[in-house]
Design a protein around this motif. Structure first.
Motif: not given
Length: 154
Positions: A44-56
């Motif tokens: 999901l992290t890869d597919a959504m292209e989440l940044t570190t701050s977005e992931a947090e």
């Protein structure tokens, strides 16, 4: 590099929240579930292209949504089992009707969880990334089904 850090951070958070006081037999199942969760986080992290701050911001909200979905699914299955037992036991129409209503209510409540959390996600993610979440979840689900079918055919 940021993506790797994000995936590692998310996986670490997930594993820290997991309990490990289960019996040895259940440990194997838990290991499989943990591995599956880590794979899902990475996917999901890869597919959504989440940044570190977005992931947090994303993962705590996503984990709450998943917990609600799990509880809803359990309620639905409990209602289903009660309804099925009533039918098999030959209960009267009034009791079956009440159990059917409870089952339908449980089904309906599960359908609203995703819609409820979209507004939460949009507070810190673009609509495009929120859409990518739903697409990625379906892609991950299909990937797991395909993997299971390959495993069963061996």
């Amino acid at each position: 590099m940021k993506r790797v850090l994000t995936v590692a951070l998310a996986a670490a958070l997930l594993l820290l929240s997991a309990t490990s006081t289960q019996a040895q037999e259940k440990k194997s199942k838990k290991d499989i579930q943990d591995r599956w969760k880590i794979e899902k986080i990475a996917f999901l992290t890869d597919a959504m292209e989440l940044t570190t701050s977005e992931a947090e911001k994303f993962w705590p909200v996503y984990n709450r949504a998943e917990a609600e979905k799990k509880a809803s699914w359990k309620s639905t299955m409990d209602a289903y089992k009660a309804l099925n037992s009533a039918i098999e036991a030959g209960k009267d129409d009034k009791e079956v009707s009440a159990l059917l209503d409870k089952y339908l209510e449980a089904l309906e409540s599960g359908k609203t969880i995703d819609a409820k959390y979209v507004s939460e996600y949009r507070k810190f993610l673009s609509s495009k990334k929120v859409a990518k979440l739903f697409i990625a979840e379906e892609a991950f689900r299909r990937q797991q089904i395909h993997r299971l079918k390959k495993f069963e055919n061996k």
